[in-house]
Design a protein around this motif. Structure first.
Motif: not given
Length: 161
Positions: A11-18, A24-30, A55-65
């Motif tokens: 998760f952290d590696e994937f997030l750091n590549k976004s 920031n949105k993803t971390l706030e959600m978390y 399977c995800a893309e960080m630009w996708c709102p459903d993935c951020v959630i």
């Protein structure tokens, strides 16, 4: 899919590549995930190893959630392993994102979580237009993250425990 799991990122590696905004949105959600004691206990009671290919893309709102839901589960139980891959190159296997494929310790497929929790899908199918609008607004704010976690736990418990 074992090969895909092994190629994936934490998760952290994937997030750091976004990009920073999505991160920031993803971390706030978390940070805003609030679990009641029963749900925490359900997560901690998963005794067998569980492998989740996301399977995800960080630009996708459903993935951020929904990706933060996996992170929260992993943080509460080390028996849960998460590997995240981008959809690029996997379009035939993953029509919608996020898609989480849940496996047992031997990589037997237990089930899939696709895009949104069942609760939201049901409102979309049967709700009135105002009910759908209200539910989607709440969903976008992260108010249904616990439903995502419950759906994943149900997949694990129905097939794997």
């Amino acid at each position: 899919m074992v090969e895909s799991f092994n190629k994936g990122l934490s998760f952290d590696e994937f997030l750091n590549k976004s990009d920073e905004d999505d991160r920031n949105k993803t971390l706030e959600m978390y940070e805003n995930i609030k679990l009641d004691d029963d749900l925490i206990k359900s997560i901690m009671n998963i005794k067998n190893e569980i492998n989740i290919l996301a399977c995800a893309e960080m630009w996708c709102p459903d993935c951020v959630i929904n990706l933060p839901a996996l992170k929260k589960m992993k943080d509460l139980n080390d028996n849960i392993n998460i590997s995240t891959i981008k959809r690029d190159g996997y379009e035939n296997e993953f029509e919608k994102i996020p898609t989480f494929i849940i496996y047992d310790e031997k990589f037997n497929k237990l089930g899939r979580f696709i895009e949104r929790p069942i609760t939201i899908k049901e409102v979309e199918k049967t709700g009135t237009q105002p009910e759908i609008i209200v539910a989607k607004k709440k969903y976008r704010k992260g108010e249904y993250i616990t439903d995502t976690i419950k759906d994943i736990i149900n997949i694990i418990n129905l097939k794997g425990e």
